[in-house]
Design an enzyme around this catalytic site. Structure first.
Site, PDB file in Angstrom:
ATOM      1  N   ASP A 483       0.810  -1.220   0.000  1.00  0.00           N
ATOM      2  CA  ASP A 483       0.000   0.000   0.000  1.00  0.00           C
ATOM      3  C   ASP A 483       0.841   1.266   0.000  1.00  0.00           C
ATOM      4  O   ASP A 483       0.330   2.354  -0.254  1.00  0.00           O
ATOM      5  CB  ASP A 483      -0.869   0.031   1.266  1.00  0.00           C
ATOM      6  CG  ASP A 483      -2.195  -0.675   1.072  1.00  0.00           C
ATOM      7  OD1 ASP A 483      -2.712  -0.643  -0.052  1.00  0.00           O
ATOM      8  OD2 ASP A 483      -2.706  -1.243   2.052  1.00  0.00           O
ATOM      9  N   CYS A 484       2.086   1.134   0.377  1.00  0.00           N
ATOM     10  CA  CYS A 484       2.925   2.326   0.556  1.00  0.00           C
ATOM     11  C   CYS A 484       3.858   2.574  -0.607  1.00  0.00           C
ATOM     12  O   CYS A 484       4.632   3.526  -0.589  1.00  0.00           O
ATOM     13  CB  CYS A 484       3.730   2.181   1.841  1.00  0.00           C
ATOM     14  SG  CYS A 484       2.641   2.051   3.263  1.00  0.00           S
TER      15      CYS A 484
END
Ligand code: BGC
Ligand code: NOJ
Length: 811
Positions: A483-484
């Site tokens: 997600d990052c």
């Protein structure tokens, strides 16, 4: 140092020191009514959705941490104490907290009184039962005062902690005999209320927090308890609570049980009221009477225990390693049930208001759960699929109460669709139930757009094919599993979220991880098509997979490992060319699991590079070197200090990808070494450093670049549970359900002599003995089923409902 011990026979972790390095919690509830409970009785309760139906209040980020819960205060003369030590924190003569399978028993002893509080949510019940067992262990008669205490939440947990101008005026309660009812907003738009009862007449009660505690006091010194009598307050607004006041006499040796029920009731619109302004309590009384004696409570607890006996009887390992057995047989499976129920919504690190059910998360959770309750797995798969869009992409999250995609979080995480293939094929392999493919499932929660579930899988597969970038690798979208890694985000505004903010247009960032994922689960899709007679579809799909392998070979290999991605500008991410973040774990995991480079030595090379650059004492870090400055073109990953979270933390979720990759190339010693580094039962002795519970995985352990390597955070709700269970049971111990049998392909440390597993599969029970006389890691020499030699290591499905003996010799 240790703060307790495992009691494997009882399937409990027994905490013997209340000051654990962090609150060590447990979950109560199995279906739709849940409680989080810490070892000092902290925590809260909700029905179905921790955001919209929060029954009791909990303050995150509190000082001290974990204040507020289900407290019992005992006043014995001038001494006031709690069985779970908190909140009064009077020194106890003895203390223990037994966290078991969906129940917790907190026990304290002080001045010859023992108080044991059992907390659990009975099966099929929308309520929590608490039994307080008081015993006089001394030789003189005792007169005690007991005060119960909970604090109501005004249902919507987010609003409850923000909208005070309204909320301080809305709270409403009713008290009838020994039952306190919480009915805020019941008169208008809600059809539900909660209650807290005790099965004996009370001496008094309180429902107004300020009256009970005192405006300038805390949970540790409530006025009412210090004074030794309740004030019989009825809350009007402010903060409603529920407290019963009881007086108890105990002769020497005498024991008394008190049963409290905290319940949730929904009434039909035309049955809401008993009379004007008085709620209809019929269903509440029913629930109360279901548990109004100790015998009934014992029976409900026994039912819960046998439910867990049954759940945990499906895969039972007996090895020479106790720590391994307790992970496989008890705690890892238990955590898989909890992640299945909670997704990433409510823990001591997830506030219950931020995140609902994740599309990718819930699909992955199923690989550790599907053998437990396949029907619930099926329902979940179909719920998830209903939030998919027609083009195959998906809402990233949905709310469990409404089962609708969450607009605020959006979509375009381009790995999402593929996980649906993983969960669906895992379900069919476990159950043989191909009919799931014919279920009609809406797209975007819109019934008019329903198509067969198989078409959802097709949409998943083709979403990748239809979204390739300049290197013919999958476009990453907002982000992939990581997600990052926000390659299209370019955020310079600290007030926006990396995951939801508008992405920069025109980018063509690509993900080698999704490429590996596509090969792996694309192959599953092809096999599935073949199984159901769609051979043309299988052939076409296979061509796309071959093209993807080609693209990985051409653009995804960096020389010593797999590249991670291509950024917005087409530059490599996770390459020796980069100054920081030269190598990432995800693409090594997925490409090796997919068998890419298995034949020409690249898989081995990639895994050797992982060992050399990413491995450390406490597990495998996500990337190396860690990022030490903000890279606007990479996003959130480079916001974390080095060694934490996605920036070179040990992300326990993806360590098993490497374990599985190791088993694919036959290195059982390496695979199991990685397993042991992060499995919590092996970390019990370093609890002071590790800090989180020694019975469940945490999402992250600080990596080698961190200030404090080895310190864990974010326990319980993580894909780590399912993936580690999957890696150990299916790839290291090697028992793999397949469409038409049970494949047995262990890959173990060479020094192991063997092990035994009982596996229930498709109605039969297989007692599997694996022998390793030649001390190899992998390779099945002979297979026997009920004394007859088989030609392969796939045990065919017998389906006679009986017990079968399987003997496997490695060599
Ligand atoms: C975390 C990720 C998480 C994401 C969810 C990030 O801050 O680092 O682990 O998946 O938030 O939105
Ligand atoms: C936690 C999230 O729940 C999950 O979806 C994500 O894949 C990992 N973090 C990695 O970013």
């Amino acid at each position: 140092m240790k703060y307790g011990h495992f009691d494997d026979a009882a399937r409990e972790y027994v905490i013997t020191e209340p000051k654990t390095p962090y609150p060590w919690i447990n979950y109560l509830g199995n279906h739709d009514f849940f409680t989080l409970i810490s070892n000092t009785s902290g925590g809260y309760t909700f029905y179905k959705d921790a955001k919209f139906r929060r029954l009791t209040r909990y303050r995150y980020n509190n000082v001290p941490i974990d204040n507020g819960g289900k407290y019992f205060y005992i006043k014995d003369g001038d001494t006031i104490w709690n069985p779970g030590w908190k909140p009064v924190k009077t020194k106890l003569d003895s203390y223990s907290c037994r966290h078991g399978m969906s129940y917790t028993i907190v026990r304290g002893e002080k001045n010859s009184i023992s108080a044991e509080a059992l907390y659990f949510v009975p099966l099929h019940c929308r309520g929590e039962v608490q039994r307080v067992r008081l015993k006089n262990t001394g030789s003189v008669k005792k007169s005690l005062k007991l005060f119960s205490f909970i604090e109501w939440c005004l249902w919507n947990a987010e609003d409850d902690m923000t909208n005070f101008q309204r909320n301080f005026s809305t709270g409403e309660v009713e008290v009838k005999d020994s039952v306190i009812f919480h009915k805020t907003e019941y008169k208008e738009r809600r059809n539900h209320f909660a209650f807290y009862s005790v099965n004996t007449p009370i001496k008094g009660f309180d429902t107004d927090r300020e009256a009970f505690i005192g405006l300038y006091n805390g949970f540790e010194n409530p006025d009412v308890v210090s004074d030794g009598k309740s004030k019989n307050t009825i809350a009007h607004g402010w903060s409603p609570v529920a407290s019963h006041y009881l007086e108890i006499e105990l002769n020497p040796g005498e024991e008394k049980d008190l049963i409290f029920v905290l319940g949730y009731i929904e009434n039909e619109d035309d049955k809401k009221w008993e009379s004007k302004g008085v709620i209809n309590k019929e269903k509440a009384y029913q629930m109360i009477s279901d548990f109004d004696s100790s015998e009934k409570v014992d029976r409900a607890l026994a039912e819960l225990r046998s439910y867990w006996d049954e759940l945990l009887s499906k895969y039972v390992l007996s090895s020479a390693d106790k720590k391994l057995d307790r992970m496989v047989n008890i705690w890892n499976q238990y955590q898989c049930m909890v992640t299945f129920n909670m997704s990433r919504s409510a823990s001591y690190f997830e506030s219950g208001i931020g995140r609902g059910m994740g599309f990718r998360d819930s699909n992955q959770d199923l690989i550790g759960f599907v053998h437990q309750v396949p029907d619930r797995a099926k329902e979940r798969i179909l719920d998830i699929a209903a939030t998919q869009f027609e083009n195959g992409s998906a809402y990233h999250q949905y709310q469990p109460l409404t089962k609708r995609g969450n607009d605020a979080i959006g979509g375009n995480f381009n790995d999402d669709p593929l996980w649906l293939i993983l969960s669906t094929t895992a379900y069919i392999k476990e159950t043989g139930d191909f009919s799931i493919l014919d279920e009609m499932v809406p797209f975007d929660n819109d019934e008019s757009k329903a198509k067969s579930h198989f078409e959802h899988l097709e949409a998943s597969f083709y979403h990748i094919v239809n979204n390739l970038g300049p290197h013919n690798l999958p476009l990453i979208g907002r982000a992939d599993w990581n997600d990052c890694l926000n390659l299209n985000c370019f955020s310079s505004n600290p007030n926006e979220s990396f995951q939801t903010t508008e992405n920069k247009k025109g980018g063509t960032a690509e993900s080698v991880m999704i490429a590996g994922l596509f090969v792996l689960y694309g192959n599953e899709f092809v096999t599935l098509c073949e199984k159901i007679g769609k051979s043309d579809e299988a052939k076409t799909a296979q061509k796309h997979i071959n093209d993807m392998i080609e693209a990985i070979n051409q653009h995804g290999w960096d020389g010593n490992w797999f590249v991670r991605a291509y950024d917005f500008f087409g530059k490599k991410v996770g390459s020796d060319e980069n100054e920081e973040g030269k190598i990432f774990i995800e693409s090594q995991g997925f490409c090796t699991m997919a068998g890419i480079g298995a034949e020409d030595g690249r898989a081995k090379q990639a895994l050797d590079s992982v060992k050399e650059r990413l491995d450390c004492e406490y597990g495998i870090v996500l990337n190396n070197p860690a990022f030490t400055k903000y890279y606007i073109e990479y996003g959130e990953i480079s916001t974390y200090p080095a060694g934490y979270k996605e920036n070179a933390g040990i992300f326990c979720h993806n360590n098993p990808w490497i374990m599985i990759g190791e088993t694919i190339i036959g290195r059982g010693d390496e695979a199991f070494n990685y397993y042991k580094k992060i499995a919590p039962s092996y970390l019990e002795d370093i609890s002071d450093l590790h800090r989180t519970e020694p019975y469940v995985y945490a999402q992250m352990i600080a990596g080698k670049d961190a200030f404090k390597p080895g310190e864990a955070k974010n326990s319980w709700l993580t894909g780590t549970a399912a993936w580690n269970y999957y890696a150990i049971t299916q790839y290291i111990l090697g028992i793999q359900p397949d469409y038409d049998g049970l494949v047995i392909e262990p890959c173990i440390p060479k020094k192991w002599d063997g092990f035994k597993i009982t596996r229930k599969f498709r109605g039969d029970t297989y007692h599997i003995t694996v022998k390793n006389p030649a001390h190899v890691s992998k390779g099945v020499k002979t297979t026997e089923l009920d004394g007859n030699a088989l030609a392969s290591n796939k045990i065919p499905i017998v389906e006679d409902g009986r017990e079968h003996e399987v003997t496997i010799v490695l060599g």
